[in-house]
Write an enzyme that holds these catalytic residues in place. Structure first.
Site, PDB file in Angstrom:
ATOM      1  N   LYS A  61       0.854  -1.037  -0.128  1.00  0.00           N
ATOM      2  CA  LYS A  61       0.214   0.018  -0.055  1.00  0.00           C
ATOM      3  C   LYS A  61       0.844   1.219  -0.028  1.00  0.00           C
ATOM      4  O   LYS A  61       2.129   1.219   0.175  1.00  0.00           O
ATOM      5  CB  LYS A  61      -0.862  -0.070   1.076  1.00  0.00           C
ATOM      6  CG  LYS A  61      -0.057  -0.024   2.417  1.00  0.00           C
ATOM      7  CD  LYS A  61      -1.173  -0.188   3.698  1.00  0.00           C
ATOM      8  CE  LYS A  61      -0.343  -0.199   4.821  1.00  0.00           C
ATOM      9  NZ  LYS A  61      -1.299  -0.728   6.350  1.00  0.00           N
ATOM     10  N   TYR A  76      15.370  30.228   7.925  1.00  0.00           N
ATOM     11  CA  TYR A  76      14.285  31.041   8.309  1.00  0.00           C
ATOM     12  C   TYR A  76      14.415  31.121   9.939  1.00  0.00           C
ATOM     13  O   TYR A  76      14.540  30.018  10.500  1.00  0.00           O
ATOM     14  CB  TYR A  76      12.892  30.630   7.930  1.00  0.00           C
ATOM     15  CG  TYR A  76      12.510  30.490   6.553  1.00  0.00           C
ATOM     16  CD1 TYR A  76      12.738  31.562   5.883  1.00  0.00           C
ATOM     17  CD2 TYR A  76      12.288  29.382   6.019  1.00  0.00           C
ATOM     18  CE1 TYR A  76      12.588  31.616   4.346  1.00  0.00           C
ATOM     19  CE2 TYR A  76      11.843  29.318   4.587  1.00  0.00           C
ATOM     20  CZ  TYR A  76      11.842  30.405   3.850  1.00  0.00           C
ATOM     21  OH  TYR A  76      11.665  30.540   2.620  1.00  0.00           O
ATOM     22  N   HIS A 132      -6.369  -7.045  12.672  1.00  0.00           N
ATOM     23  CA  HIS A 132      -5.302  -6.354  13.058  1.00  0.00           C
ATOM     24  C   HIS A 132      -5.173  -5.798  14.444  1.00  0.00           C
ATOM     25  O   HIS A 132      -6.054  -5.699  15.166  1.00  0.00           O
ATOM     26  CB  HIS A 132      -5.395  -5.121  11.922  1.00  0.00           C
ATOM     27  CG  HIS A 132      -4.160  -4.312  11.792  1.00  0.00           C
ATOM     28  ND1 HIS A 132      -3.035  -5.039  11.010  1.00  0.00           N
ATOM     29  CD2 HIS A 132      -3.815  -3.185  11.627  1.00  0.00           C
ATOM     30  CE1 HIS A 132      -2.089  -4.050  10.949  1.00  0.00           C
ATOM     31  NE2 HIS A 132      -2.506  -3.022  11.166  1.00  0.00           N
ATOM     32  N   ARG A 145     -10.754   0.108  14.979  1.00  0.00           N
ATOM     33  CA  ARG A 145     -10.528   0.686  13.690  1.00  0.00           C
ATOM     34  C   ARG A 145     -11.432   0.050  12.679  1.00  0.00           C
ATOM     35  O   ARG A 145     -12.774  -0.264  12.931  1.00  0.00           O
ATOM     36  CB  ARG A 145      -8.910   0.636  13.130  1.00  0.00           C
ATOM     37  CG  ARG A 145      -8.556   1.507  12.108  1.00  0.00           C
ATOM     38  CD  ARG A 145      -7.205   1.588  11.748  1.00  0.00           C
ATOM     39  NE  ARG A 145      -6.754   0.415  10.987  1.00  0.00           N
ATOM     40  CZ  ARG A 145      -5.516   0.066  10.513  1.00  0.00           C
ATOM     41  NH1 ARG A 145      -4.427   1.078  10.703  1.00  0.00           N
ATOM     42  NH2 ARG A 145      -5.366  -0.831   9.806  1.00  0.00           N
ATOM     43  N   CYS A 193      13.353  23.889   5.023  1.00  0.00           N
ATOM     44  CA  CYS A 193      12.453  24.869   3.910  1.00  0.00           C
ATOM     45  C   CYS A 193      11.875  23.958   3.036  1.00  0.00           C
ATOM     46  O   CYS A 193      11.753  22.696   3.150  1.00  0.00           O
ATOM     47  CB  CYS A 193      13.360  25.746   3.154  1.00  0.00           C
ATOM     48  SG  CYS A 193      14.631  26.641   4.318  1.00  0.00           S
ATOM     49  N   MET A 194      10.992  24.607   2.078  1.00  0.00           N
ATOM     50  CA  MET A 194      10.035  23.649   1.168  1.00  0.00           C
ATOM     51  C   MET A 194      10.805  22.946   0.274  1.00  0.00           C
ATOM     52  O   MET A 194      10.555  21.557   0.092  1.00  0.00           O
ATOM     53  CB  MET A 194       9.109  24.726   0.485  1.00  0.00           C
ATOM     54  CG  MET A 194       8.202  23.965  -0.472  1.00  0.00           C
ATOM     55  SD  MET A 194       7.089  24.907  -1.502  1.00  0.00           S
ATOM     56  CE  MET A 194       6.001  25.698  -0.217  1.00  0.00           C
ATOM     57  N   ARG A 236       0.948 -10.497   7.248  1.00  0.00           N
ATOM     58  CA  ARG A 236       1.074  -9.521   6.198  1.00  0.00           C
ATOM     59  C   ARG A 236       1.922  -8.657   6.517  1.00  0.00           C
ATOM     60  O   ARG A 236       1.652  -7.368   6.832  1.00  0.00           O
ATOM     61  CB  ARG A 236      -0.408  -8.774   6.561  1.00  0.00           C
ATOM     62  CG  ARG A 236      -1.678  -9.828   6.396  1.00  0.00           C
ATOM     63  CD  ARG A 236      -2.988  -9.098   6.239  1.00  0.00           C
ATOM     64  NE  ARG A 236      -3.009  -8.081   7.470  1.00  0.00           N
ATOM     65  CZ  ARG A 236      -3.835  -8.605   8.450  1.00  0.00           C
ATOM     66  NH1 ARG A 236      -4.352  -9.541   8.740  1.00  0.00           N
ATOM     67  NH2 ARG A 236      -3.805  -7.505   9.415  1.00  0.00           N
TER      68      ARG A 236
END
Ligand SMILES: *Cc1c(COP(=O)(O)O)cnc(C)c1O
Length: 387
Positions: free
Chosen positions: A36, A268, A166, A134, A320-321, A222
């Site tokens: 996944k 920053y 699970h 869940r 930073c980005m 799994r």
């Protein structure tokens, strides 16, 4: 020379070797390789192929789109998918011979309708909420769903292949809830059998229980994280203690290397200030690439570790980005274009990054941005004959 100054190098030989190791540990239980979330950031299709070459006979995805992508790639292993909402085009899954989890009554009804329109019986695994809280049928919801499933099975619309669950505390070996969840699963299987349903596969173990609790292996395990060579129980042991090899190396080229005087703020808000005259390197990866901003080096604490020229360095200042900085020190040997390793072979580990960012290694690899190229290599001598 590459267009992007960074990449995740994924060793498919490591994936194959980890799958083989997990098959050996599973000791007779089938292995469902969980792929996944784009194979935890490693790349869905190449990883799925390598896992199957390593002996996994099943693949697992959360999303239907991921399961269908495996079939579109021509992968014919058994596939189980477990997360969808009402109205999903389940007939596509049934037509593609994909096993579907049933976690609610509506899902059973929609699967029956999908089987009618696909013109073939659906294969289902009943998902029981044995305590995680869940997705899954609670013990109270289970009896009427079992009655309906038995009827639909007699009518030839579906086959109950599995009953599964699970765990909530798999990463705490010996936790009392493990035995409790296992007994609720066994009771659910007994309730199915009393209605003439004979599920061939009972399963509850993900990586942690696969590695630490053989009594929970049942008919199928799994593993996800362990397939990628990371430990789900770092407090018990690292990958090497389980015979696993980390598959991903995240590396980048230094975009800039420059001198700064003592007392110069870096990034920053100047959370890092150079303690001496020093050399600072700019690493061209940032939170836009999935580098956690929580891995910043702020308030005097070093950020996440970086390997460079055999040395252990750390993020200096805010991530930073698109970039972050590293203090290469007054004796720096690096020049622009030199390779640094964020984690993986020859550098720190994803677990080191998880600790630095206050998270788990799952998130470090899985959140890696789509912008970062994945490059595949194959360093598995033992597995070469599989190719
Ligand atoms: C993600 C997931 C797994 C794999 O978990 P790991 O801890 O990565 O091994 C197994 N089963 C289900 C239902 C999952 O959602």
């Amino acid at each position: 020379m590459s267009l992007y100054p960074a990449r995740a190098v994924v060793d498919l030989g490591a994936i194959r070797a980890n799958a083989r190791t997990l098959c050996r540990i599973a000791d007779g239980a089938a292995v469902l390789a969980v792929v996944k979330a784009d194979a935890y950031g490693h790349g869905l299709v190449p990883v799925a192929r390598a896992a199957v070459e390593g002996g996994a006979t099943w693949l697992g995805t959360a999303q239907l789109t991921e399961a269908l992508a495996l079939r579109e790639a021509g992968i014919d292993a058994r596939v189980l998918t477990w997360l969808y909402a009402p109205g999903a085009p389940l007939e596509l899954a049934v037509a593609a011979d994909i096993d579907l989890a049933v976690a609610a009554r509506w899902a059973l009804d929609e699967i029956a309708a999908a089987a009618r329109s696909a013109g073939r019986p659906a294969r289902v695994h009943l998902k029981v909420d044995t305590g995680l809280g869940r997705n899954g049928l609670t013990p109270a919801e289970l009896p009427p769903v079992l009655d309906a499933a038995a009827e639909l099975q007699s009518a030839g619309l579906l086959r109950v292949v599995g009953v599964f669950s699970h765990l909530a505390f798999a990463d705490s070996p010996g936790h009392p809830s493990l035995q409790h969840q296992l007994s609720v699963l066994h009771e659910s299987v007994d309730a199915a059998r009393s209605r003439g349903i004979e599920p061939e596969l009972r399963h509850i173990a993900a990586s942690a229980a696969t590695l630490t609790a053989p009594e929970l292996h049942l008919d199928l395990v799994r593993p996800g994280l362990a397939l990628y060579g990371l430990s789900p129980v770092p407090q018990v042991g690292g990958p090497e203690d389980f015979g696993l090899v980390p598959a991903m190396t995240l590396e980048a080229e230094l975009a800039t290397v420059k001198q700064l005087p003592a007392g110069h703020g870096v990034s920053y808000a100047h959370h890092y200030v150079t303690p001496t005259a020093t050399t600072v390197g700019v690493v061209p990866l940032g939170y836009g690439d999935g580098i956690p901003r929580h891995a910043s080096g702020v308030d005097g604490a070093p950020g996440a570790p970086i390997g460079s020229a055999g040395r252990a360095l750390a993020i200096a200042g805010r991530v930073c980005m698109d970039q972050f900085m590293v203090d290469l020190g007054p004796e720096a040997v690096e020049v622009a274009g030199d390779r640094v390793v964020l984690f993986g072979a020859g550098g720190p580990s994803a677990e080191d990054w998880a600790r630095a960012a206050g998270t788990i290694s799952y998130e470090i690899v899985t959140r890696l941005g789509a912008r970062v190229p994945r490059v595949y290599v194959d360093h598995d001598d033992a597995g070469k004959d599989h190719r």
